[in-house]
Enzyme design. Structure first.
Site, mmCIF file in Angstrom:
data_model
loop_
_atom_site.group_PDB
_atom_site.id
_atom_site.type_symbol
_atom_site.label_atom_id
_atom_site.label_comp_id
_atom_site.label_asym_id
_atom_site.label_seq_id
_atom_site.Cartn_x
_atom_site.Cartn_y
_atom_site.Cartn_z
ATOM 1 N N SER A 257 -12.933 -47.145 -0.369
ATOM 2 C CA SER A 257 -12.667 -47.741 -1.805
ATOM 3 C C SER A 257 -12.711 -46.598 -2.793
ATOM 4 O O SER A 257 -13.310 -45.549 -2.888
ATOM 5 C CB SER A 257 -13.718 -48.641 -1.874
ATOM 6 O OG SER A 257 -14.844 -48.393 -2.471
ATOM 7 N N LYS A 258 -12.099 -47.189 -3.902
ATOM 8 C CA LYS A 258 -12.010 -46.259 -5.155
ATOM 9 C C LYS A 258 -13.287 -45.935 -5.467
ATOM 10 O O LYS A 258 -13.392 -44.785 -5.915
ATOM 11 C CB LYS A 258 -10.975 -46.859 -5.995
ATOM 12 C CG LYS A 258 -9.816 -46.223 -6.255
ATOM 13 C CD LYS A 258 -9.194 -46.783 -7.685
ATOM 14 C CE LYS A 258 -8.006 -48.070 -7.178
ATOM 15 N NZ LYS A 258 -7.568 -48.571 -8.497
ATOM 16 N N ARG A 259 -14.198 -46.763 -5.547
ATOM 17 C CA ARG A 259 -15.358 -46.577 -6.149
ATOM 18 C C ARG A 259 -16.142 -45.308 -5.404
ATOM 19 O O ARG A 259 -16.777 -44.643 -5.863
ATOM 20 C CB ARG A 259 -16.288 -47.721 -6.065
ATOM 21 C CG ARG A 259 -16.448 -48.260 -7.480
ATOM 22 C CD ARG A 259 -17.239 -49.689 -7.293
ATOM 23 N NE ARG A 259 -16.460 -50.519 -6.316
ATOM 24 C CZ ARG A 259 -16.878 -51.381 -5.393
ATOM 25 N NH1 ARG A 259 -18.156 -51.133 -4.831
ATOM 26 N NH2 ARG A 259 -16.283 -52.107 -4.593
#
Ligand code: GLU
Length: 488
Positions: A257-259
């Site tokens: 995920s981008k996080r």
């Protein structure tokens, strides 16, 4: 029905929603490699039926990054091909024709339920802890009634009539047969009330019309797989072979995920990962080559790739591995190639972008580069000495005075080496010989001050390499600066 000796045709079917997710690059790559390893064709199809998610310029940037990565299409937008157009928004009349066909055969129906009604249905189902499902209120409207409501101007969607009971058997090439229960499946929408097809409908129609032999896609599509197959059956078409690619997980076992970091190919490119590394790395995310060889060029992959090497268990996205590949491929580049590749980073850091000295610097720094973006840090001290504390030149328990004396002696020695002989090999041989002969081989006492005086850095390439890159004059100047000597 298709023949067994059907042409191998795979497609990449991205939705133009922005940058290219690294997982989608893997999907594209696997499709490309399956096609190429079997002498087949690779097709680009843009699935832009969801206007809300579309991002302007996304098609252009998709093409740009795929071209950069070395993935080539035989047919597609801007490339052409017999089965054009390859952009779904230009094919609406086609989907209309096929949905009309299903309507006429009673395999699909118009549903006039309003969105408010559907929302209420969903809420009630959620409250009753039931899965969200259309209650099929319009499924059995008579054709006459249905038409009457159309003529009265009522809005409608077109839904597929899914069998009410029984098993739906599907075959995934990696997982074998999977059985779904028809009663678990929704009467899916094929055409929305604005006349636009859903992804599920357009995708199946196009795979059929574009003669796709194998579908490679992420395994998030497994749950809608039975509905796709029921559509093929409704049309009496033979479905392509389906290969749902295994999930990509980060090292901790979670979803990418981008996080947690970069997910777009563009991010990796901007950080200075080169295409050879990204392709090699992605190829191994779920595919196991025969034999132990892990370093594989795209040309080798185009030969060696095989569906039998694919597995269905999740693939781990290990950044250290990507770094390993990147460093490896950077080491294979010539100095000139490296300069070209690193140019944007050099410009940004105000470093020279050409010249012999830069080439020498890359020759020395090459083995230390993990990413192109490391270049300024790895190279800048060759062009401008790093200001360091005076004590940096002190080796172990020596005093500053000893260090300076030793440096002065070594300066004296190297100043006599002629410009013509100023190569890293000669310098190494001469200086080491001198330390051995005259200084009882106390390398640290002499080489540490020399190296740190030249670089201003605690860690750096060897003093001989630095001296060679920066040249005799600059080497002497740097040493004198440390000794605070105006003249020598
Ligand atoms: N447009 C879909 C996506 O971007 C394609 C899925 C498929 O390959 O069938 O995920």
């Amino acid at each position: 029905m298709k023949q067994d000796n059907q042409e191998i045709r795979l497609r990449f079917a991205p939705s133009p929603t922005g940058f290219l997710h690294i997982g989608n690059l893997r999907t594209a790559l696997f499709g490309y490699l399956i096609a190429k390893s079997q002498g087949g064709k690779f097709i680009l199809r843009i699935e832009d039926t969801d206007e809300k998610r579309e991002v302007e310029g996304a098609v252009k940037s998709l093409l740009e990054i795929l071209t950069w990565a070395g993935i080539e299409f035989d047919e597609g937008p801007g490339i052409g091909g017999e089965l054009a157009p390859y952009i779904q928004s230009q094919r609406f009349d086609i989907y209309q024709k096929y949905s009309d066909e299903l309507l006429a055969q009673g395999k699909a129906y118009r549903c006039f339920c309003s969105s408010e009604l559907l929302e209420k249905m969903r809420n009630d189902q959620a409250e009753a802890k039931l899965p969200p499902r259309y209650n099929r209120a319009c499924r059995d409207l008579s054709p006459e009634e249905s038409l009457k409501r159309v003529e009265a101007g009522e809005k409608f969607v077109i839904r597929q009539k899914i069998p009410l009971a029984g098993e739906v058997k599907v075959i995934d090439e990696l997982r074998g047969e999977i059985i779904f229960q028809a009663h678990d499946l929704d009467d899916q929408v094929l055409i929305k009330s604005n006349g636009v097809p859903t992804y599920q409908f357009a995708n199946v129609i196009d795979d059929h019309l574009m003669k796709i032999s194998h579908v490679t896609r992420g395994d998030e599509w497994l749950s809608s797989f039975p509905k796709n197959i029921l559509l093929y059956e409704a049309f009496n078409w033979q479905a392509p072979k389906f290969i749902h690619l295994p999930l990509l997980l980060n090292k901790g076992g979670g979803k990418l995920s981008k996080r947690q970091g970069d997910v777009f190919v563009e991010d990796y490119r901007a950080k200075g990962y080169i295409k050879e590394a990204i392709i090699n790395f992605c190829a191994l995310l779920g595919w196991h080559p025969q034999g132990d060889k892990e370093i594989l060029s795209i040309e080798e992959l185009k030969n060696d790739f095989s569906i039998s090497g694919l597995g269905s268990s999740p693939a781990i996205f290990d950044l250290e591995k990507l770094d390993f590949f990147n460093a490896y491929y950077l080491r294979q580049k010539s100095e000139k190639e490296l300069i070209d590749l690193a140019r944007p980073y050099l410009i940004e850091a105000n470093l020279p972008t050409e010249g012999e000295k830069l080439e020498r610097a890359f020759l020395i720094a090459r083995d230390r580069l993990k990413k192109l973006s490391d270049s300024p840090e790895a190279l800048s001290f060759f062009f401008e000495k790093i200001e360091a504390e005076e004590n940096l030149i002190v080796w172990k328990n020596n005093t500053l005075e000893t260090a300076k004396n030793n440096l002065a002696e070594i300066l004296d020695f190297i100043a006599k080496i002629e410009e013509n002989f100023w190569t890293k090999e000669n310098l190494e041989e001469e200086v080491l010989g001198w330390v051995k002969r005259e200084k009882e081989g106390r390398n640290g006492d002499y080489l540490w001050p020399l190296r740190t005086a030249l670089s201003g850095l605690k860690n750096s390439p060897s003093p001989f390499e630095i001296a060679w890159v920066i040249g005799k004059e600059e080497s002497i100047k740097r040493i004198k600066e440390v000794l605070n000597l105006q003249k020598f």
